[in-house]
Enzyme design. Structure first.
Site, PDB file in Angstrom:
ATOM      1  N   SER A 107      28.669  -0.115 154.312  1.00  0.00           N
ATOM      2  CA  SER A 107      27.820   0.843 153.513  1.00  0.00           C
ATOM      3  C   SER A 107      28.725   1.489 152.681  1.00  0.00           C
ATOM      4  O   SER A 107      29.774   2.131 153.021  1.00  0.00           O
ATOM      5  CB  SER A 107      27.233   1.621 154.430  1.00  0.00           C
ATOM      6  OG  SER A 107      26.214   2.505 153.301  1.00  0.00           O
ATOM      7  N   GLY A 108      28.531   1.213 151.342  1.00  0.00           N
ATOM      8  CA  GLY A 108      29.388   2.066 150.211  1.00  0.00           C
ATOM      9  C   GLY A 108      30.712   1.257 149.874  1.00  0.00           C
ATOM     10  O   GLY A 108      31.252   1.878 148.874  1.00  0.00           O
ATOM     11  N   THR A 112      26.390  -3.676 146.060  1.00  0.00           N
ATOM     12  CA  THR A 112      25.253  -3.724 145.244  1.00  0.00           C
ATOM     13  C   THR A 112      25.646  -3.789 143.968  1.00  0.00           C
ATOM     14  O   THR A 112      25.207  -4.533 142.879  1.00  0.00           O
ATOM     15  CB  THR A 112      24.259  -2.538 145.576  1.00  0.00           C
ATOM     16  OG1 THR A 112      23.701  -2.579 146.918  1.00  0.00           O
ATOM     17  CG2 THR A 112      22.761  -2.526 144.467  1.00  0.00           C
ATOM     18  N   ASN A 157      26.902   6.662 151.463  1.00  0.00           N
ATOM     19  CA  ASN A 157      26.606   6.025 150.077  1.00  0.00           C
ATOM     20  C   ASN A 157      25.444   6.790 149.399  1.00  0.00           C
ATOM     21  O   ASN A 157      24.604   6.839 150.122  1.00  0.00           O
ATOM     22  CB  ASN A 157      26.355   4.480 150.226  1.00  0.00           C
ATOM     23  CG  ASN A 157      26.362   3.992 148.788  1.00  0.00           C
ATOM     24  OD1 ASN A 157      26.350   4.641 147.882  1.00  0.00           O
ATOM     25  ND2 ASN A 157      26.046   2.859 148.830  1.00  0.00           N
ATOM     26  N   SER A 160      22.478   4.028 148.970  1.00  0.00           N
ATOM     27  CA  SER A 160      22.738   3.077 149.865  1.00  0.00           C
ATOM     28  C   SER A 160      21.496   2.202 149.702  1.00  0.00           C
ATOM     29  O   SER A 160      20.289   2.666 149.878  1.00  0.00           O
ATOM     30  CB  SER A 160      22.958   3.655 151.158  1.00  0.00           C
ATOM     31  OG  SER A 160      22.939   2.582 152.236  1.00  0.00           O
ATOM     32  N   SER A 161      21.620   0.651 149.854  1.00  0.00           N
ATOM     33  CA  SER A 161      20.575  -0.156 150.099  1.00  0.00           C
ATOM     34  C   SER A 161      19.965   0.034 151.628  1.00  0.00           C
ATOM     35  O   SER A 161      20.981  -0.188 152.424  1.00  0.00           O
ATOM     36  CB  SER A 161      20.793  -1.411 149.640  1.00  0.00           C
ATOM     37  OG  SER A 161      21.920  -1.509 148.625  1.00  0.00           O
ATOM     38  N   GLY A 387      25.738  -4.274 155.253  1.00  0.00           N
ATOM     39  CA  GLY A 387      27.346  -4.608 156.067  1.00  0.00           C
ATOM     40  C   GLY A 387      27.088  -4.405 157.485  1.00  0.00           C
ATOM     41  O   GLY A 387      25.976  -3.497 158.093  1.00  0.00           O
ATOM     42  N   GLU A 389      27.543  -2.405 160.668  1.00  0.00           N
ATOM     43  CA  GLU A 389      27.486  -0.765 160.834  1.00  0.00           C
ATOM     44  C   GLU A 389      27.857  -0.648 162.385  1.00  0.00           C
ATOM     45  O   GLU A 389      27.219  -0.879 163.333  1.00  0.00           O
ATOM     46  CB  GLU A 389      26.008  -0.481 160.620  1.00  0.00           C
ATOM     47  CG  GLU A 389      25.597  -0.237 159.385  1.00  0.00           C
ATOM     48  CD  GLU A 389      24.184   0.272 159.001  1.00  0.00           C
ATOM     49  OE1 GLU A 389      24.122   0.629 157.563  1.00  0.00           O
ATOM     50  OE2 GLU A 389      23.597   0.526 159.766  1.00  0.00           O
TER      51      GLU A 389
HETATM   52  N1  LIG Z   1      32.993  -1.819 140.805  1.00  0.00           N
HETATM   53  C1  LIG Z   1      32.770  -0.392 140.717  1.00  0.00           C
HETATM   54  N2  LIG Z   1      33.137   0.019 140.103  1.00  0.00           N
HETATM   55  C2  LIG Z   1      33.024   1.507 139.861  1.00  0.00           C
HETATM   56  N3  LIG Z   1      32.104   2.097 141.001  1.00  0.00           N
HETATM   57  C3  LIG Z   1      31.795   1.366 142.065  1.00  0.00           C
HETATM   58  C4  LIG Z   1      31.996  -0.104 141.978  1.00  0.00           C
HETATM   59  N4  LIG Z   1      31.802  -0.431 143.154  1.00  0.00           N
HETATM   60  C5  LIG Z   1      31.045   0.482 143.968  1.00  0.00           C
HETATM   61  N5  LIG Z   1      31.249   1.617 143.044  1.00  0.00           N
HETATM   62  C6  LIG Z   1      30.595   3.163 143.584  1.00  0.00           C
HETATM   63  O1  LIG Z   1      30.302   2.927 144.821  1.00  0.00           O
HETATM   64  C7  LIG Z   1      28.982   3.405 145.045  1.00  0.00           C
HETATM   65  C8  LIG Z   1      28.517   2.540 146.265  1.00  0.00           C
HETATM   66  O2  LIG Z   1      28.485   1.166 145.977  1.00  0.00           O
HETATM   67  P1  LIG Z   1      27.239   0.481 146.386  1.00  0.00           P
HETATM   68  O3  LIG Z   1      26.021   0.948 146.187  1.00  0.00           O
HETATM   69  O4  LIG Z   1      27.297  -0.886 145.643  1.00  0.00           O
HETATM   70  O5  LIG Z   1      27.747   0.059 147.754  1.00  0.00           O
HETATM   71  P2  LIG Z   1      26.710  -0.987 148.839  1.00  0.00           P
HETATM   72  O6  LIG Z   1      28.106  -1.815 149.608  1.00  0.00           O
HETATM   73  O7  LIG Z   1      25.917  -1.641 148.286  1.00  0.00           O
HETATM   74  O8  LIG Z   1      26.536   0.089 150.104  1.00  0.00           O
HETATM   75  P3  LIG Z   1      25.187  -0.105 150.954  1.00  0.00           P
HETATM   76  O9  LIG Z   1      25.409  -1.044 151.977  1.00  0.00           O
HETATM   77  O10 LIG Z   1      25.113   1.469 151.411  1.00  0.00           O
HETATM   78  O11 LIG Z   1      24.196  -0.598 150.075  1.00  0.00           O
HETATM   79  C9  LIG Z   1      28.316   3.110 143.717  1.00  0.00           C
HETATM   80  O12 LIG Z   1      27.058   3.903 143.729  1.00  0.00           O
HETATM   81  C10 LIG Z   1      29.306   3.328 142.628  1.00  0.00           C
HETATM   82  O13 LIG Z   1      29.468   4.760 142.417  1.00  0.00           O
HETATM   83 MG   LIG Z   2      23.941  -1.616 148.448  1.00  0.00          MG
END
Ligand SMILES: Nc1ncnc2c1ncn2[C@@H]1O[C@H](COP(=O)(O)OP(=O)(O)OP(=O)(O)O)[C@@H](O)[C@H]1O
Ligand SMILES: [Mg+2]
Length: 1035
Positions: A107-108, A112, A157, A160-161, A387, A389
């Protein structure tokens, strides 16, 4: 701009982990850290992309970057998610291979965001046109909608999705997008009713309350204040950097673009509002006669408003919170609900309401984005799933999520190996078996239909009798005791009996990514996911457009006594479908890593990263990739890159690229066991061989660069020299022109000067033309020049007629010059003498016959040497002025005309007559008293000095005098008058008859010509009182 031809150019660390030397977890992490600190967030493991979350926006997603990566080969540029997206898209479009992009990470970690980057890249490079753009826009805009309803702030996050998402994007044969299908997996619905500390409910609740208009809130019977709603935890209601109100507008806009009707949006928001209202319904116990407590709704206002929102009959719902009907074998039994059960029922309803609405949303979006054609489609699937956890308290949700990640890891290993194997077969390289950890055994532990954990759980849930979480754990302890990856304190496996890190109500699984301890509490309930039938029927009866769709089991006409499938069962089934789906596609992996727990940019937590590297199995991934050959490259780019290392291949290789590579490697003496020749690629076994080639190339490039520099410098100098030379010619030409101009100007002005001193045109033309005859003329002239005497009138004859003008002018010039020469030799005295002579000539020339005889006589002035003669000393006293003239003259006797000698002195102021013998002054007359002088025209010396009437001198009467030096005397008299400023010049009358005043008498003096008897003498006779006659000799 820097031009790259390979990912090996200007690498920070190594761009591909396969090239790490030596390979260890430490070097792996170091490499990640080094690259991360240089903002290189992407690194490859072969074709797998590792993505580090930068936690800040980097300028690497611009339109220019899209162009840079478009249609470039995977290893041509620095690692980037665009390279993977481009590879996948081109492989789909050009090779007709369905693709899937598997994004994993905790997560984070940025899953996404990565999925959105892939989608936006593909949208940017695939076809264009009105319809295509609309489809793209709908696909992209589905993201904000799903994120609003399915994402929430968690401690890990802010966005977070809380659901798994798999989206198939469908393309036509040209690669233009047609539409898409989204599948969602297990929304974390428990969040609706309760959020852990520091976390929030789903975004949409906050967005609605912050962003809706007053009017809309009124319609939805809501107030803006978050604190009024029990389901909204307050400690993190607002999130830094999240503008809920603005996001609400974005979501509404996105819903409109995706194709939601206004009514549908309204219905969805009513459901959201109803969930909030539902959370506010509270219960109180009411004692019943049977001794049990029955629950009653405390304050009915929220219940009422909720029923109004959803069109539910209030009584029906109220009753459903107090009673529960159980149907068994056509019998209906109604039991009362106590307060705890009522709360359970309320929360179950809220969770179901929300999660079903979410599924409806996904379906509705699918309806909109569904491809409008039945033609065969190419598919690119993007998987963004939660992911792996590990929390402090891990429950059923984590178990499910981690199971899903096990499955993904398995497919990852299988597909990676399969791909590797397939490539070897394709290239005709011998396959060597690779040792790796296969997590299929863990998957088996969870999903085995007979004795898997999920099957055990289902069995417990369906079993009659008392079923609790403990009985479920007992069952596991019996069935799974022998499994290597299962650990429990009370299992039959005695080695855990004394393990105090294992509480009694927990079991532990050794996942591929680490050990996770699961609390067994809640497993049974969550797996059952029961919603009392009374509630689903109440919902079904609601007069609301969505409710019947969301609660179909509430339809009394379709009473189904069969239990609905358990949550675990459903999940297993959908994961199974997903896996089968993925296996039919060409996989592309993005493995996201979270650099720190603080959501901070540029912070790299080594322990956190190494944990992720471990559980993502990245080291294994590298080992698998390197087990055979670490590096492979098609022959053409390989030859292109290293051809300068061998004389035969540089600069041009005319034969097949493969042969070129063979020659090259042989020439470089690379040991044969280090490489294998595939059909289209060269396979290099060890990274060090590649680095050897790279190092040689680097050195060679340096030499080449020196050579290029040398040639360039030479060229530049030469060009500069040629330019200078050319310039010099130009400058010289200009200077010559300038100098000639100056010379010409000089000649011209000289010519003008020559003209100005009156040289005739002919002379000028002579000078200019250097005519020979002219030259001769002048030479001759020089020899025949007349004398320098001004009175010499001679002048040589002119030789040519055309020189007439010149000849005459030269004569005149010569004469003027000769006169000037003559004059210039005069002294001041001589000049004065001549001036006197000139004066005499003006007065007497051609007027008096005596004049010519005077010309030759010098005007001496003092003929008596007065100063030296002692006789005349007296006279000296008389004269206080400079003496101008001293001579002896005749004074004519007035009575008889006879002459008597007298001394005549002239000074500037007066004249004196004195006795010649004694020197006694007879008369001294101031010159101003003189009025005029009268003389005859004849050759005589008589002259009369006439005095002005009225002056003292006049009393004596005019003087009649005679002198041979008449001309000199009168000239000097005249000059003294002319030189004096206070007098008029003495007038000289020349007449042969004039009057003189002798005291009282005016006597006429008349000049007559004497006869021959007189000879040459001049005689004077008084004829009468009035006449004095002077006879002069004839001329
Ligand atoms: N390539 C990137 N460039 C800039 N910021 C990023 C990038 N990737 C992620 N982030 C930052 O990190 C935060 C978390 O990313 P994201 O929501 O994609 O995580 P995730 O892996 O989908 O987490 P979860 O499993 O909780 O959904 C985003 O809101 C953004 O602020
Ligand atoms: Mg996500």
């Amino acid at each position: 701009m820097e031009v790259k031809t390979s990912l090996l150019d200007n690498m920070i660390g190594v761009g591909d982990m396969v090239l790490l030397e030596p390979l260890s977890e430490e070097t792996f992490i170091d490499n990640l850290q080094k690259r991360f600190s240089h903002n290189e967030i992407y690194t490859y493991i072969g074709s797998v992309v590792i993505s580090m979350n930068p936690y800040r926006s980097l300028p690497i997603y611009t339109a220019d970057k899209v162009e840079e990566y478009r249609n470039r080969n995977f290893y041509e540029l620095s690692p980037h998610i665009y390279a993977l997206s481009d590879e996948a898209y081109r492989s789909l479009r050009d090779q007709d291979k369905d693709q899937c992009i598997l994004i994993t990470g905790e997560s984070g970690a940025g899953k996404t965001e990565a999925s959105k980057l892939v989608m936006s890249y593909v949208a940017a490079v695939c076809g264009k046109g009105h319809e295509v753009n609309k489809v793209k826009e709908q696909l992209l805009q589905s993201n904000p909608v799903l994120e609003a309803f399915g994402n929430a702030k968690t401690v890990r996050n802010d966005n977070s999705s809380r659901f798994g998402k798999y989206m198939d994007i469908e393309f036509d044969f040209k690669g233009d997008p047609l539409g898409g299908v989204i599948s969602n997996y297990l929304l974390e619905k428990s969040r609706v009713v309760k959020q852990p500390r520091g976390e929030r409910n789903f975004h949409i609740f906050y967005q609605l309350l912050s962003g809706a208009s007053e009017d809309m809130l009124k319609k939805l019977k809501l107030g803006r204040d978050f604190s009024k709603y029990n389901y909204l935890s307050l400690d993190s209601a607002t999130v830094n950097g999240l503008d809920d109100a603005a996001n609400f507008r974005t979501v509404r806009n996105a819903m409109q673009i995706v194709g939601f009707l206004e009514d549908e949006v309204q219905s969805v928001l009513e459901l959201v509002a109803a969930v909030l209202k539902l959370g506010n319904i509270e219960f109180k116990p009411e004692s019943r006669a049977n001794g049990f407590d029955e629950s009653r709704v405390k304050d009915k206002n929220d219940l009422k408003e909720m029923c109004e929102l959803l069109g539910i009959e209030q009584l029906v719902l109220e009753r459903a919170f107090s009673f529960r009907t159980v149907e068994a074998k056509m019998e209906k039994v109604s039991t009362t609900l106590n307060v705890a059960q009522a709360y359970y029922a309320r929360d179950a309803l809220a969770k179901n309401l929300y999660s079903r609405m979410f599924s409806w949303l996904v379906n509705r979006i699918n309806e909109s984005i569904k491809a409008k054609t039945k033609a065969r489609k190419k598919v690119m699937g993007v998987l963004d799933i939660y992911g792996f956890e590990i929390f402090e308290d891990n429950s059923f949700e984590q178990f499910i999520i981690n199971y899903c990640n096990e499955k993904l890891q398995q497919i990852f290993i299988e597909l990676t190996l399969r791909e590797e194997q397939e490539e070897y077969v394709r290239e005709g390289i011998e396959w060597t078996n690779i040792e790796y950890f296969n997590n299929a055994i863990i998957c088996e532990l969870i999903e085995n239909n007979q004795n898997g954990i999920l099957a055990m759980l289902d069995e417990e849930c369906l079993r009659p009798g008392t079923v609790t979480d403990e009985t479920f754990l007992d069952k596991l302890n019996t069935v799974c005791a022998e499994h290597q990856h299962f650990e429990s304190r009370l299992s039959k496996n005695s080695k855990f009996l004394t393990d105090h890190s294992l509480p009694h109500n927990c079991f532990r699984i050794q996942h591929y990514a680490g050990k996770v301890l699961y609390q067994v509490e809640g497993f049974v309930d969550k797996n059952n996911d029961l919603l009392y039938r009374d509630l689903s029927q109440a919902m079904y009866k609601a007069n609301h457009s969505l409710m019947k769709l969301l609660f179909p089991e509430g339809n009394p006409a379709k009473v189904n006594l069969k239990r609905p499938p358990t949550a675990g069962f459903q999940f297993k089934a959908s994961v199974g479908t997903l896996m089968r789906n993925l296996q039919t596609k060409n996989p592309n992996y993005i493995r996201c890593i979270k650099p720190n727990d603080k959501k901070a940019a540029q912070v790299f937590s080594e322990s956190l990263v190494s944990h992720q590297v471990r559980y993502l199995g990245l080291m294994e991934n590298v080992r698998v990739r390197r087990a055979g050959y670490a590096f492979r490259q098609a022959y053409e780019p390989c030859l292109e890159r290293y051809k300068m290392l061998c004389k035969q291949t540089w600069p041009h290789w005319k034969d097949l690229a493969r042969k070129g590579v063979e020659v090259l490697l042989k020439d470089l003496k690379v040991p044969e066991e280090e490489f294998s020749y595939g059909r289209s690629k060269i396979f290099i076994r060890n990274p060090r061989t590649l680095f050897f080639l790279e190092e040689r190339r680097r050195q060679c490039l340096e030499d080449l660069a020196t050579l290029i520099q040398k040639i360039y410098r030479g060229w530049k100098r030469r060009t500069h020299f040629l330019l200078l030379k050319k310039s010099q010619v130009v400058v010289a030409a200009w200077y010559r022109r300038y100098a000639q101009q100056q010379k010409y100007q000089k000649i011209k002005s000289s010519t003008i000067v020559v003209q100005n001193i009156s040289l005739s045109k002919n002379v000028l033309s002579f000078i200019l033309l250097r005519d020979g005859s002219m030259q001769k003329y002048f030479f001759d002239l020089k020899n025949t020049m007349p004398s320098m005497s001004p009175i010499d009138k001679s002048w040589p004859a002119r030789p040519f007629l055309f020189l007439e003008g010149t000849h005459q002018q030269l004569r005149s010039i010569f004469h003027l010059w000769r006169c000037k020469q003559y004059r210039d030799q005069f002294t001041e005295e001589k000049k004065a003498i001549y001036e006197e002579k000139l004066e005499a000539s003006k007065l007497f020339k051609d007027k008096k016959a005596l004049y010519p005889s005077s010309v030759g006589q010098p005007f001496k002035g003092d003929y008596l040497d007065i100063n030296k003669n002692p006789k005349y000393q007296k006279l000296n006293i008389v004269m206080d002025e400079k003496l101008l003239l001293a001579d002896v003259i005749n004074k004519v006797n007035r009575a008889n005309g006879k002459g008597a000698s007298r001394i005549f002195l002239l000074t500037k102021k007066n004249f004196v007559l004195a006795d010649q013998k004694t020197g006694q002054v007879k008369a001294s007359i101031p010159l101003p008293d003189l009025s005029s002088v009268s003389v005859s025209s004849h050759n005589d010396g008589f002259f009369a000095l006439k005095l002005k009437q009225g002056t003292a001198s006049a009393a004596k009467g005019d003087f009649l005098l005679s002198s041979d030096r008449l001309i000199e005397i009168i000239t000097k008299l005249h000059r003294t008058g002319a030189a004096s400023s206070d007098r008029e010049p003495l007038s000289v009358d020349i007449s042969d008859e004039f009057l003189v005043q002798f005291k009282q008498d005016k006597v006429c003096v008349k000049f007559v010509q004497g006869g021959p008897k007189n000879g040459n003498s001049v005689t004077c006779k008084r004829k009468n009182n009035r006449l004095l006659e002077v006879s002069v000799p004839p001329p």
